[in-house]
Design a protein around this motif. Structure first.
Motif, short mmCIF file in Angstrom:
data_model
loop_
_atom_site.label_atom_id
_atom_site.label_comp_id
_atom_site.label_asym_id
_atom_site.label_seq_id
_atom_site.Cartn_x
_atom_site.Cartn_y
_atom_site.Cartn_z
N ARG A 1 0.85 -1.19 0.00
CA ARG A 1 0.00 0.00 0.00
C ARG A 1 0.89 1.25 0.00
O ARG A 1 0.59 2.20 -0.73
CB ARG A 1 -0.90 0.00 1.22
N ARG A 2 1.95 1.24 0.80
CA ARG A 2 2.86 2.38 0.82
C ARG A 2 3.53 2.56 -0.53
O ARG A 2 3.76 3.70 -1.00
CB ARG A 2 3.91 2.21 1.90
N GLU B 1 2.23 1.71 -3.40
CA GLU B 1 1.22 2.22 -4.33
C GLU B 1 0.97 3.71 -4.08
O GLU B 1 0.75 4.46 -5.02
CB GLU B 1 -0.07 1.45 -4.16
N GLU B 2 0.99 4.12 -2.81
CA GLU B 2 0.76 5.53 -2.49
C GLU B 2 1.93 6.38 -2.89
O GLU B 2 1.78 7.54 -3.21
CB GLU B 2 0.51 5.67 -0.99
N GLY B 3 3.11 5.78 -2.85
CA GLY B 3 4.30 6.53 -3.18
C GLY B 3 4.53 6.69 -4.67
O GLY B 3 5.33 7.48 -5.11
N ARG B 4 3.79 6.10 -5.51
CA ARG B 4 4.00 6.20 -6.95
C ARG B 4 3.58 7.49 -7.48
O ARG B 4 3.02 8.35 -7.47
CB ARG B 4 3.17 5.17 -7.68
#
Length: 154
Positions: A148-149, A151-154
């Motif tokens: 999840r991190r 994916e959020e960091g992309r």
């Protein structure tokens, strides 16, 4: 608390039962041996009596009286030997019953100990499965958070 400490009392009972079973087994063996000895003595006396009855010997009156007295004595010995054999058979039967009882009691205690050991093994396997399940759940959660991190960091 270890399994040995939990079952210390039952293990003491098992040791006592083992000693009693061994003693009664030795008693049974001795009773069997005595019965066989009495049977051999009786057999030898019966063979001796049969051989003397078949040989009439001389027709002299004094010899007849002596032979008759010897046969009566031998017959009494055979009767006594039969009585001793009968007594030995009773003792052997009692020893066998005593050993069977002691053997059954020992088996019961051993069965309890084995049952308790099986329960402890099952509990240990259950605890291990719980720990492995918890560890797998934590690993999954870490990967899910990491994904999840990412994916959020992309």
């Amino acid at each position: 608390m270890s399994a040995r400490e939990r079952d210390r009392g039952l293990r003491a009972v098992a040791r006592v039962r083992e000693v009693r079973e061994r003693d009664s087994r030795l008693g049974l063996q001795r009773a069997l041996q005595e019965q066989q000895e009495h049977a051999l003595v009786l057999s030898a006396l019966e063979v001796e009596l049969a051989s003397r009855v078949e040989d009439p010997g001389t027709a002299d009156a004094a010899a007849y009286v002596a032979r008759r007295a010897a046969l009566q004595s031998l017959g009494a010995a055979v009767g006594g030997a039969r009585g001793r054999l009968d007594s030995a058979e009773v003792v052997r039967a009692a020893a066998d019953a005593h050993w069977r009882s002691d053997h059954t009691r020992l088996s019961a205690v051993e069965g309890l100990l084995e049952g308790r050991a099986d329960v402890r093994r099952a509990e240990a396997l259950h605890e291990e499965a719980k720990e492995l399940d918890d560890a797998a759940g934590r690993q999954w959660l870490r990967r899910a958070v990491a994904m999840r991190r990412a994916e959020e960091g992309r």
